[in-house]
Every structure is written in C-alpha cells, then in structure tokens.
Design a protein around this motif. Structure first.
Motif, PDB file in Angstrom:
ATOM      1  N   ASP A  52       0.831  -1.206   0.000  1.00 20.35           N
ATOM      2  CA  ASP A  52       0.000   0.000   0.000  1.00 20.35           C
ATOM      3  C   ASP A  52       0.868   1.260   0.000  1.00 20.35           C
ATOM      4  O   ASP A  52       0.575   2.228  -0.688  1.00 20.35           O
ATOM      5  N   LEU A  53       1.931   1.248   0.792  1.00 16.66           N
ATOM      6  CA  LEU A  53       2.853   2.378   0.838  1.00 16.66           C
ATOM      7  C   LEU A  53       3.532   2.569  -0.524  1.00 16.66           C
ATOM      8  O   LEU A  53       3.579   3.675  -1.056  1.00 16.66           O
ATOM      9  N   ALA A  54       4.012   1.478  -1.096  1.00 17.89           N
ATOM     10  CA  ALA A  54       4.738   1.528  -2.368  1.00 17.89           C
ATOM     11  C   ALA A  54       3.864   2.024  -3.514  1.00 17.89           C
ATOM     12  O   ALA A  54       4.357   2.685  -4.431  1.00 17.89           O
ATOM     13  N   GLU A  55       2.580   1.748  -3.463  1.00 19.58           N
ATOM     14  CA  GLU A  55       1.675   2.151  -4.545  1.00 19.58           C
ATOM     15  C   GLU A  55       1.546   3.671  -4.659  1.00 19.58           C
ATOM     16  O   GLU A  55       1.033   4.172  -5.654  1.00 19.58           O
ATOM     17  N   ARG A  56       2.042   4.415  -3.693  1.00 17.86           N
ATOM     18  CA  ARG A  56       2.042   5.880  -3.771  1.00 17.86           C
ATOM     19  C   ARG A  56       3.109   6.408  -4.721  1.00 17.86           C
ATOM     20  O   ARG A  56       3.100   7.583  -5.073  1.00 17.86           O
ATOM     21  N   SER A  57       4.022   5.555  -5.114  1.00 14.34           N
ATOM     22  CA  SER A  57       5.128   5.959  -5.974  1.00 14.34           C
ATOM     23  C   SER A  57       4.656   6.238  -7.399  1.00 14.34           C
ATOM     24  O   SER A  57       3.770   5.573  -7.921  1.00 14.34           O
ATOM     25  N   ASP A  58       5.299   7.211  -8.022  1.00 15.00           N
ATOM     26  CA  ASP A  58       5.014   7.537  -9.420  1.00 15.00           C
ATOM     27  C   ASP A  58       5.668   6.550 -10.385  1.00 15.00           C
ATOM     28  O   ASP A  58       5.336   6.535 -11.560  1.00 15.00           O
ATOM     29  N   HIS A  59       6.609   5.755  -9.888  1.00 15.28           N
ATOM     30  CA  HIS A  59       7.392   4.879 -10.763  1.00 15.28           C
ATOM     31  C   HIS A  59       7.064   3.405 -10.562  1.00 15.28           C
ATOM     32  O   HIS A  59       7.902   2.537 -10.825  1.00 15.28           O
ATOM     33  N   LEU A  60       5.854   3.115 -10.088  1.00 15.21           N
ATOM     34  CA  LEU A  60       5.475   1.737  -9.799  1.00 15.21           C
ATOM     35  C   LEU A  60       4.030   1.497 -10.206  1.00 15.21           C
ATOM     36  O   LEU A  60       3.164   2.348  -9.964  1.00 15.21           O
TER      37      LEU A  60
END
Length: 119
Positions: A52-60
């Motif tokens: 969930d945290l990682a999904e905030r990234s623009d590159h993922l």
C-alpha cells in the motif's frame, strides 16, 4: 492522453517487471529495494502494508491476474510489480519508509522498549 501508470492492455513501454507474488507483493518489493531489514527493525508492518505504501510511488504499477477456480486455497490473484525507473523508484520507496518512520516514531520507540530491540 492516457495515464502513464495505466499500462494494462498496452505494450509495456519502458516498464520492467521487478517483483511478483501471490496476493501481496510486499516482501518481494522490500527485498528488491533493500528495505527489508529497516522495515523489520522499526516494526513498520504495524503501521502499514508495504504494498500500500509503495503504490504511492510515481514509478510503480502493480497489476493483478486472477488464477485458479473459485475454490478457496486453490485460487488467488498473482501480483506483478513493474517500474519505469529503478533508481527513482528505490529513492521514492526510501523516502516513503523514512516518512512512515518519522510519523510513527513515538509508537516505534514504545515497540522497541517493549520488545527490547535497539535501533
């Protein structure tokens, strides 16, 4: 113009697969980014799921593909994580983890006191 993170159904222009797993790709992403020890050391799973945290990234982007039948235990969703920029994603993930640590520093301190780990 289409959303750059909407790559489903299109050729994966510049998007490279970096991790995949059944139902939740959190651990594989943590390992890929080299953040697994920090995640455990600061008890961050108590505050948020890494995916969930990682999904905030623009590159993922994380895509899911259902597999199996409708029988519990014999079906699921295979998650595939892709990036368009390895280094930028790793930097974003480090920043997101640092922010999570900062926001929860008091609770982290309490967990460390309670469980006897120093960090």
């Amino acid at each position: 113009m289409s959303d750059p993170k909407d790559i489903s159904g299109e050729e994966d222009d510049g998007w490279e697969e970096i991790a995949s797993a059944d139902d939740d790709v959190s651990q594989e992403l943590l390992d890929w980014a080299g953040l697994d020890k920090i995640w455990d050391q600061y008890y961050l799973c108590e505050f948020e799921r890494f995916q969930d945290l990682a999904e905030r990234s623009d590159h993922l982007v994380i895509e899911g593909e259902e597999w199996g039948g409708e029988t519990p235990g014999i079906s699921g969703v295979w998650q595939t994580a892709k990036t368009d920029n390895d280094e930028a994603l790793k930097e974003e993930l480090r920043d997101l983890v640092a922010e999570l640590i900062w926001e929860n520093r008091k609770q982290i301190h309490e967990y460390k006191k309670e469980f006897g780990k120093k960090g």
